[in-house]
Write an enzyme that holds these catalytic residues in place. Structure first.
Site, mmCIF file in Angstrom:
data_model
loop_
_atom_site.group_PDB
_atom_site.id
_atom_site.type_symbol
_atom_site.label_atom_id
_atom_site.label_comp_id
_atom_site.label_asym_id
_atom_site.label_seq_id
_atom_site.Cartn_x
_atom_site.Cartn_y
_atom_site.Cartn_z
ATOM 1 N N ALA A 49 0.835 -1.207 0.000
ATOM 2 C CA ALA A 49 0.000 0.000 0.000
ATOM 3 C C ALA A 49 0.871 1.258 0.000
ATOM 4 O O ALA A 49 0.727 2.127 0.864
ATOM 5 C CB ALA A 49 -0.991 -0.007 1.159
ATOM 6 N N HIS A 50 1.796 1.311 -0.928
ATOM 7 C CA HIS A 50 2.594 2.521 -1.110
ATOM 8 C C HIS A 50 3.235 2.517 -2.496
ATOM 9 O O HIS A 50 3.223 1.500 -3.195
ATOM 10 C CB HIS A 50 3.672 2.637 -0.022
ATOM 11 C CG HIS A 50 4.732 1.579 -0.071
ATOM 12 N ND1 HIS A 50 4.754 0.495 0.785
ATOM 13 C CD2 HIS A 50 5.808 1.430 -0.874
ATOM 14 C CE1 HIS A 50 5.808 -0.262 0.504
ATOM 15 N NE2 HIS A 50 6.455 0.280 -0.511
ATOM 16 N N ALA A 51 3.775 3.674 -2.858
ATOM 17 C CA ALA A 51 4.599 3.801 -4.066
ATOM 18 C C ALA A 51 5.888 4.497 -3.652
ATOM 19 O O ALA A 51 5.984 5.047 -2.552
ATOM 20 C CB ALA A 51 3.856 4.627 -5.116
ATOM 21 N N ARG A 96 1.892 -0.395 -5.125
ATOM 22 C CA ARG A 96 1.940 -1.862 -5.038
ATOM 23 C C ARG A 96 1.358 -2.380 -3.729
ATOM 24 O O ARG A 96 1.437 -1.746 -2.681
ATOM 25 C CB ARG A 96 3.358 -2.409 -5.243
ATOM 26 C CG ARG A 96 4.262 -2.583 -4.033
ATOM 27 C CD ARG A 96 4.723 -1.299 -3.427
ATOM 28 N NE ARG A 96 5.350 -0.402 -4.363
ATOM 29 C CZ ARG A 96 6.630 -0.443 -4.700
ATOM 30 N NH1 ARG A 96 7.412 -1.299 -4.101
ATOM 31 N NH2 ARG A 96 7.145 0.425 -5.526
ATOM 32 N N ILE A 121 5.290 7.192 -0.882
ATOM 33 C CA ILE A 121 3.958 7.817 -0.920
ATOM 34 C C ILE A 121 3.011 6.759 -0.362
ATOM 35 O O ILE A 121 2.861 5.682 -0.945
ATOM 36 C CB ILE A 121 3.535 8.196 -2.348
ATOM 37 C CG1 ILE A 121 4.591 9.072 -3.024
ATOM 38 C CG2 ILE A 121 2.179 8.917 -2.312
ATOM 39 C CD1 ILE A 121 4.332 9.325 -4.501
#
Ligand code: TYD
Length: 133
Positions: A49-51, A96, A121
């Protein structure tokens, strides 16, 4: 989206198993500054749950099976890493999530830079704003 898969070079020796390897710059398109791995995860747990803004990564799963969901803000795709010789390169600005399909699967990451929380992010709306900046 078209995920960049890497067939990690693997040498198999009869009755002795296999050895897989990759070299920075030669086999993957960036230098490696950090290796980390995620382990001890139960089945059906989802992480991620981030980029990342700049970071490039090679993901591989030397034991078990992990599904990687990717989203570039326009298209989505997913890849199952279920073989130690399968690698997935994730370029910057890809949101992802990683889903453990098999308990205790080990997800390894070779990363192009040192850990920097400022490169993450972690909010999806912020991610969309970032890619459309
Ligand atoms: P995170 O990247 O959020 O893991 P995941 O995407 O698998 O859920 O990292 C989890 C925690 O570990 C977070 O507090 C940051 C820390 N961490 C480090 O200190 N160094 C590292 O190299 C990494 C990848 C994470």
């Amino acid at each position: 989206m078209n995920p960049t898969l890497l067939q990690i070079k693997t040498v198999s020796t009869p009755n002795l198993g296999s050895l897989s390897f990759f070299e920075a710059d030669h086999d993957i398109p960036f230098p490696i500054k950090r290796i980390y791995y995620i382990h001890g995860v139960a089945k059906n747990i989802q992480r991620g749950a981030h980029a990342h803004k700049q970071l490039k990564q090679l993901l591989f799963c030397p034991y078990g099976s992990v599904k990687i969901f990717m989203d570039d803000g326009h298209d989505k795709g997913d890849v199952v890493l279920d073989d130690p010789s399968k690698g997935l390169i994730i370029t910057p600005c890809i949101w992802r999530d990683m889903l453990w399909l098999v308990e205790n699967s080990v997800l390894c990451v070779a990363a192009s830079d040192y850990y920097d929380e400022g490169d993450y992010i972690r909010d999806y709306n912020e991610f969309i704003t970032w890619i459309n900046r």
